[in-house]
Design a protein around this motif. Structure first.
Motif, PDB file in Angstrom:
ATOM      1  N   LEU A 167       0.819  -1.203   0.000  1.00 28.72           N
ATOM      2  CA  LEU A 167       0.000   0.000   0.000  1.00 28.72           C
ATOM      3  C   LEU A 167       0.854   1.255   0.000  1.00 28.72           C
ATOM      4  O   LEU A 167       1.920   1.309   0.627  1.00 28.72           O
ATOM      5  CB  LEU A 167      -0.920   0.014   1.227  1.00 28.72           C
ATOM      6  CG  LEU A 167      -1.917  -1.149   1.332  1.00 28.72           C
ATOM      7  CD1 LEU A 167      -2.718  -1.040   2.624  1.00 28.72           C
ATOM      8  CD2 LEU A 167      -2.844  -1.183   0.129  1.00 28.72           C
ATOM      9  N   VAL A 168       0.353   2.276  -0.689  1.00 29.40           N
ATOM     10  CA  VAL A 168       1.048   3.558  -0.754  1.00 29.40           C
ATOM     11  C   VAL A 168       0.007   4.675  -0.649  1.00 29.40           C
ATOM     12  O   VAL A 168      -1.051   4.604  -1.273  1.00 29.40           O
ATOM     13  CB  VAL A 168       1.855   3.675  -2.068  1.00 29.40           C
ATOM     14  CG1 VAL A 168       0.964   3.516  -3.294  1.00 29.40           C
ATOM     15  CG2 VAL A 168       2.603   4.996  -2.123  1.00 29.40           C
ATOM     16  N   PRO A 169       0.255   5.714   0.174  1.00 32.69           N
ATOM     17  CA  PRO A 169      -0.693   6.840   0.266  1.00 32.69           C
ATOM     18  C   PRO A 169      -0.540   7.761  -0.937  1.00 32.69           C
ATOM     19  O   PRO A 169       0.572   8.207  -1.256  1.00 32.69           O
ATOM     20  CB  PRO A 169      -0.284   7.531   1.570  1.00 32.69           C
ATOM     21  CG  PRO A 169       1.156   7.200   1.756  1.00 32.69           C
ATOM     22  CD  PRO A 169       1.371   5.857   1.123  1.00 32.69           C
ATOM     23  N   VAL A 170      -1.648   8.061  -1.601  1.00 38.05           N
ATOM     24  CA  VAL A 170      -1.601   8.885  -2.812  1.00 38.05           C
ATOM     25  C   VAL A 170      -2.693   9.946  -2.768  1.00 38.05           C
ATOM     26  O   VAL A 170      -3.725   9.787  -2.112  1.00 38.05           O
ATOM     27  CB  VAL A 170      -1.768   8.028  -4.091  1.00 38.05           C
ATOM     28  CG1 VAL A 170      -0.648   7.008  -4.220  1.00 38.05           C
ATOM     29  CG2 VAL A 170      -3.130   7.323  -4.101  1.00 38.05           C
ATOM     30  N   CYS A 171      -2.452  11.027  -3.481  1.00 38.67           N
ATOM     31  CA  CYS A 171      -3.480  12.064  -3.665  1.00 38.67           C
ATOM     32  C   CYS A 171      -3.224  12.742  -4.998  1.00 38.67           C
ATOM     33  O   CYS A 171      -2.223  12.468  -5.678  1.00 38.67           O
ATOM     34  CB  CYS A 171      -3.463  13.071  -2.514  1.00 38.67           C
ATOM     35  SG  CYS A 171      -2.002  14.119  -2.455  1.00 38.67           S
ATOM     36  N   SER A 172      -4.096  13.657  -5.366  1.00 35.79           N
ATOM     37  CA  SER A 172      -3.930  14.355  -6.633  1.00 35.79           C
ATOM     38  C   SER A 172      -2.724  15.283  -6.566  1.00 35.79           C
ATOM     39  O   SER A 172      -2.305  15.736  -5.484  1.00 35.79           O
ATOM     40  CB  SER A 172      -5.187  15.164  -6.947  1.00 35.79           C
ATOM     41  OG  SER A 172      -5.322  16.237  -6.010  1.00 35.79           O
ATOM     42  N   ALA A 173      -2.165  15.577  -7.726  1.00 32.38           N
ATOM     43  CA  ALA A 173      -1.020  16.483  -7.777  1.00 32.38           C
ATOM     44  C   ALA A 173      -1.393  17.855  -7.239  1.00 32.38           C
ATOM     45  O   ALA A 173      -0.582  18.513  -6.567  1.00 32.38           O
ATOM     46  CB  ALA A 173      -0.507  16.582  -9.219  1.00 32.38           C
ATOM     47  N   ASP A 174      -2.615  18.290  -7.499  1.00 29.00           N
ATOM     48  CA  ASP A 174      -3.053  19.607  -7.025  1.00 29.00           C
ATOM     49  C   ASP A 174      -3.108  19.651  -5.502  1.00 29.00           C
ATOM     50  O   ASP A 174      -2.626  20.595  -4.877  1.00 29.00           O
ATOM     51  CB  ASP A 174      -4.435  19.930  -7.611  1.00 29.00           C
ATOM     52  CG  ASP A 174      -4.941  21.288  -7.152  1.00 29.00           C
ATOM     53  OD1 ASP A 174      -4.293  22.301  -7.461  1.00 29.00           O
ATOM     54  OD2 ASP A 174      -5.978  21.320  -6.453  1.00 29.00           O
TER      55      ASP A 174
ATOM     56  N   LEU B 293     -10.207  14.873  -3.567  1.00 28.42           N
ATOM     57  CA  LEU B 293     -11.075  14.805  -2.394  1.00 28.42           C
ATOM     58  C   LEU B 293     -10.348  14.351  -1.137  1.00 28.42           C
ATOM     59  O   LEU B 293     -10.900  14.415  -0.038  1.00 28.42           O
ATOM     60  CB  LEU B 293     -12.256  13.863  -2.666  1.00 28.42           C
ATOM     61  CG  LEU B 293     -13.218  14.313  -3.765  1.00 28.42           C
ATOM     62  CD1 LEU B 293     -14.338  13.302  -3.939  1.00 28.42           C
ATOM     63  CD2 LEU B 293     -13.795  15.688  -3.443  1.00 28.42           C
ATOM     64  N   GLY B 294      -9.124  13.866  -1.275  1.00 30.50           N
ATOM     65  CA  GLY B 294      -8.381  13.442  -0.099  1.00 30.50           C
ATOM     66  C   GLY B 294      -7.254  12.496  -0.463  1.00 30.50           C
ATOM     67  O   GLY B 294      -6.876  12.359  -1.641  1.00 30.50           O
ATOM     68  N   VAL B 295      -6.708  11.836   0.572  1.00 34.46           N
ATOM     69  CA  VAL B 295      -5.597  10.897   0.405  1.00 34.46           C
ATOM     70  C   VAL B 295      -6.124   9.474   0.539  1.00 34.46           C
ATOM     71  O   VAL B 295      -6.839   9.149   1.495  1.00 34.46           O
ATOM     72  CB  VAL B 295      -4.507  11.132   1.470  1.00 34.46           C
ATOM     73  CG1 VAL B 295      -3.310  10.209   1.207  1.00 34.46           C
ATOM     74  CG2 VAL B 295      -4.074  12.581   1.475  1.00 34.46           C
ATOM     75  N   ALA B 296      -5.774   8.624  -0.412  1.00 31.64           N
ATOM     76  CA  ALA B 296      -6.199   7.226  -0.384  1.00 31.64           C
ATOM     77  C   ALA B 296      -4.989   6.331  -0.182  1.00 31.64           C
ATOM     78  O   ALA B 296      -3.901   6.607  -0.700  1.00 31.64           O
ATOM     79  CB  ALA B 296      -6.911   6.857  -1.684  1.00 31.64           C
ATOM     80  N   LEU B 297      -5.170   5.268   0.576  1.00 29.55           N
ATOM     81  CA  LEU B 297      -4.121   4.269   0.773  1.00 29.55           C
ATOM     82  C   LEU B 297      -4.398   3.148  -0.225  1.00 29.55           C
ATOM     83  O   LEU B 297      -5.302   2.327  -0.030  1.00 29.55           O
ATOM     84  CB  LEU B 297      -4.165   3.768   2.213  1.00 29.55           C
ATOM     85  CG  LEU B 297      -2.937   3.062   2.775  1.00 29.55           C
ATOM     86  CD1 LEU B 297      -1.691   3.916   2.638  1.00 29.55           C
ATOM     87  CD2 LEU B 297      -3.168   2.690   4.233  1.00 29.55           C
ATOM     88  N   MET B 298      -3.613   3.106  -1.297  1.00 30.70           N
ATOM     89  CA  MET B 298      -3.940   2.270  -2.437  1.00 30.70           C
ATOM     90  C   MET B 298      -2.906   1.174  -2.676  1.00 30.70           C
ATOM     91  O   MET B 298      -1.697   1.379  -2.463  1.00 30.70           O
ATOM     92  CB  MET B 298      -4.029   3.133  -3.698  1.00 30.70           C
ATOM     93  CG  MET B 298      -5.133   4.168  -3.671  1.00 30.70           C
ATOM     94  SD  MET B 298      -6.777   3.450  -3.829  1.00 30.70           S
ATOM     95  CE  MET B 298      -6.748   2.936  -5.558  1.00 30.70           C
ATOM     96  N   PRO B 299      -3.351   0.010  -3.164  1.00 31.51           N
ATOM     97  CA  PRO B 299      -2.397  -1.013  -3.618  1.00 31.51           C
ATOM     98  C   PRO B 299      -1.546  -0.457  -4.764  1.00 31.51           C
ATOM     99  O   PRO B 299      -2.071   0.192  -5.674  1.00 31.51           O
ATOM    100  CB  PRO B 299      -3.303  -2.145  -4.100  1.00 31.51           C
ATOM    101  CG  PRO B 299      -4.606  -1.931  -3.381  1.00 31.51           C
ATOM    102  CD  PRO B 299      -4.745  -0.447  -3.266  1.00 31.51           C
TER     103      PRO B 299
END
Length: 303
Positions: free
Chosen positions: A168-175, A237-243
């Protein structure tokens, strides 16, 4: 295993019992089974003699089941249904045939689908029928031969093949990343957190691994599928913890930004799971053997 004859009543007697329970009258059962009421009654009498148990309450010409017989009829109904499904599957696929597989939608689309053409080339006689399931189910109540499941390989009455540990890695939009000042994992707590319904403790576990204290009540919005949570992250909309396998392309193009230097395994993995009773299923055996070669950690995702 050899089962004593007294525990194996005739199918005709069991069908009579099941029909009487479901339809509520001997006449209706007789009509459905294309028998006379007398024949239905004789089938039930034969069953009572074999089991040495009273099953039927007789009041004149009316027949009804005892409470114990009603419970028995429910089990019989399930068994007859399983026999019918097994027969249909055998008739529709007399050779290698078909494999009924339950899959997780995101993992199935992004990890399994790109690999399936190779299996089809190697085993053109095996047809894989797929249905999506978001949560574990009872193999006994659904006619699947196997499932791709996320968890810890603890499904009762099954065997499993490890496919891939979830990183898992925390990701969000570049903006959003550009407006936030994320210098350490604890800074992520200042951003809205996006949660996936099937991993309710993912964020808590991730912060614990980063030695970031939390009060255990991490707020944020909840999504039921990775496809929707990834869109939420892409739209800021926020930060997601994604595979990692789901977001590598978005990270490569810059649509998403990783807020931590590396993806991490915080427990759980993807497995091919099958009922022990299906271990010798021809199509499953071929699929399992092929999939074992795809499950190596160094195996890259096909492009």
């Amino acid at each position: 295993m050899s089962v004593p004859r007294r525990f194996l009543p005739s199918i005709a007697s069991l069908r009579a019992l099941e029909a009487l329970d479901r339809l509520g009258s001997a006449s209706a059962a007789a009509a459905e089974l294309s028998l006379t009421q007398g024949a239905v009654s004789r089938q039930l009498q034969a069953l009572e003699r074999q089991l040495a148990v009273e099953l039927v309450v007789r009041e004149g010409k009316s027949l009804s089941l005892t409470p114990d017989a009603t419970a028995y009829a429910e089990e019989v109904r399930y068994a007859l249904d399983r026999i019918a499904k097994a027969t249909l599957q055998l008739q529709s696929a007399p050779l290698a045939g078909s494999l009924n597989l339950a899959i997780l939608p995101a993992f199935g689309m992004r990890w399994l689908m790109p690999r399936l053409p190779e299996f089809s080339r190697r085993h053109p006689d095996v047809t894989i029928n797929m249905s999506t399931r978001l949560a574990p189910f009872n193999f006994a109540s659904e006619s699947f031969d196997a499932a791709i499941h996320f968890g810890n390989a603890d499904w009762p009455g099954t065997q499993a093949l490890l496919l891939k540990h979830e990183q898992l890695v925390p990701v969000c939009s570049a903006d959003l990343a550009g407006r936030a000042k994320i210098e350490a994992p604890r800074d992520i707590l200042s951003l809205p957190l996006l949660h996936i319904q099937t991993r309710p403790h993912a964020w808590s576990d991730w912060f614990a691994r980063q030695n970031v204290p939390t009060d255990g009540n991490l707020g944020g919005t909840i999504y039921d599928q990775f496809s929707t949570i990834s869109q939420a992250a892409l739209h800021g909309l926020g930060v997601a913890l994604m595979p990692d396998y789901l977001v590598e392309q978005d990270l490569a193009t810059g649509r998403l930004v990783a807020l931590h230097h590396a993806s991490e395994d915080i427990g759980g993995a993807y497995y091919l799971v099958w009922p022990t009773s299906k271990s010798r299923h021809s199509g499953l055996s071929q699929f399992r053997e092929w999939l074992a070669g795809q499950a190596q950690p160094e195996d890259p995702l096909p492009r």
